[in-house]
Design a protein around this motif. Structure first.
Motif: not given
Length: 468
Positions: A67, A71, A90, A121, A254-255
């Motif tokens: 993550s 980011n 993911t 994430m 990505p969540y």
């Protein structure tokens, strides 16, 4: 300002995109990326027998972007982030098992720092090629020149000099970014005027093989959203879904954990005392060794892989000695050129992404200072801004990367040969630690939650406080 980036892999491509985004627009900046091999964005893994850069291909199966790295990509370009996630899968947890298939521990791969009820994430598991391709497609073709750099000279009195293997004319640059990997030519300029490598890469006594297989026959044995690590006394094995189902509406998020696609990435790491030459290995013998090493392991996915796989190459594990600095007179090292981390860190690509964002932010800040002065910026002033930014970059990044390296080296020892007592002692320790997931995951969570842009801002805020 003339900027040369050496290497068009993940670090080099990201360096270009970060600098283009952040450098002040008041003055034109001229970019050139020199790359020894063809880097057309449509290059595929099947083209690797031709002249293609190894960093664009599937080396060792795949990689994970945590993550913290995601980011960095989000701050750079949210569309880029979605493309990268769409090209991978993911992962919200890792399963650590023994060779008999027993789950020893489960580790969270999601950033758990969110305190507003939002989902953090997840890690994205992907192929190296897929990640690189998303970056490369955003760089104009005329920025990249296929030419091998033979020497870089860090010049205190003026512009730095870049020379080429084909004997063509030298070029000069205000800033040279060494994104040319563990055998970096730029690194030699940082430490010696004679061109020798005073900090050569170190072979870790481990090699890896890996690739991809269709997921249809093993899908029921691989947990959705998982990365799987299998430990034994004579080696290590890993696998994960490498792509999402194209029909999943959340495959670029990505969540969310999407439905898996049709491919499994795998890799095997084991000890070899003398570094083999990947160009002369007996591929059929490597497969026989793989089957002999893991033949009695009970994991069904491992069994499917070892009895159906073809091995194309072998990848020795190389790391870089800890360098006293990553910069000199406007030559700046990023990614593997500065710190080649072992694969057990799971942070190689993410730390490279953090490097280039940090340096781009520092450089933008100190250049902006010069450009806002009443007098027109001079070459000497730009050079001083580059040197100052590079020093701040090294001071911020080196301690952080060193901590990740030290933790990874401890994990890497579990991939070496051990006797049966050592093996089952390892299982016992891992099983006990599995009862304390928060303690076990704390070091990785600290890495996942690290915001390099925020830390750069804090450093620069302190810099501003010291101004008259």
């Amino acid at each position: 300002m003339k900027i040369i980036i050496i290497g068009a892999g993940i670090s080099g491509c990201t360096a270009y995109l970060q600098l283009k985004k952040h450098l002040p627009k008041a003055v034109k900046h001229d970019f050139t990326i020199y790359e020894a091999y063809s880097t057309h964005p449509d290059t595929t893994a099947q083209d690797r027998q031709g002249s293609t850069h190894s960093s664009t291909l599937v080396v060792g199966g795949g990689l994970g972007v945590g993550s913290n790295g995601l980011n960095v990509l989000k701050r750079l370009d949210e569309d880029l982030l979605r493309d990268i996630v769409r090209g991978g899968y993911t992962v919200d947890h890792s399963n650590l098992k023994n060779k008999n298939g027993r789950l020893l521990m489960r580790m969270d791969s999601t950033d758990s720092s969110q305190d507003d009820g939002k989902q953090g994430m997840n890690m994205v598991a992907t192929s190296r090629h897929s990640l690189w391709k998303c970056l490369r497609r955003r760089i104009p073709d005329d920025v990249i020149i296929n030419k091998r750099v033979s020497r870089v000279v860090a010049n205190a009195a003026g512009r730095n000099i870049v020379s080429f293997s084909d004997g063509s004319a030298d070029v000069q640059a205000d800033l040279v970014i060494g994104a040319d990997g563990i055998k970096s030519i730029a690194k030699r300029a940082v430490f010696a005027d004679d061109g020798d490598d005073h900090y050569p890469p170190h072979y870790e006594g481990l090699v890896g093989i890996g690739g991809f297989i269709p997921s249809d026959e093993v899908r029921d044995y691989v947990e959705k959203g998982s990365m799987n690590f299998i430990f034994g006394g004579n080696g290590f094995f890993g696998y994960f879904f490498s792509e999402s189902n194209p029909s999943d509406p959340n495959r670029d998020s990505p969540y969310d954990i999407s439905e898996p696609g049709d491919s499994i990435a795998w890799w095997s790491t084991y000890a070899v005392d003398v570094c083999p030459n990947p160009k002369t290995i007996d591929k059929e013998d490597i497969v026989r060794q793989l089957q002999g090493r893991h033949g009695e392991w009970e994991d069904p996915v491992v069994q499917k892989i070892i009895h159906s796989v073809q091995v194309d190459s072998m990848y020795p594990t190389w790391t870089s000695p800890q360098l006293p600095t990553w910069e000199r007179e406007g030559v700046v090292l990023v990614g593997d050129a500065a710190h080649a981390l072992p694969s057990s860190s799971g942070q190689g690509s993410s730390q490279a992404l953090e490097d280039v964002e940090a340096f781009a932010l520092f450089l933008a800040y100190f250049l902006r200072r010069e450009y806002e002065c009443p007098l027109p910026p001079q070459i000497a002033a730009e050079k001083q801004a580059i040197k100052t930014a590079a020093k701040y970059y090294v001071d911020l990044r080196q301690p952080h990367v060193r901590g990740i390296l030290e933790h990874a080296q401890k994990i890497q020892d579990h991939k070496r040969e051990m006797n049966i007592v050592q093996e089952y002692f390892m299982y016992g320790v891992m099983w006990i630690l599995g009862f304390f997931p928060s303690v076990l995951s704390k070091p990785m969570q600290e890495v996942f939650q690290y915001n390099v842009a925020e830390h750069v801002g804090q450093v620069l805020a302190g810099e501003n406080e010291g101004l008259p």
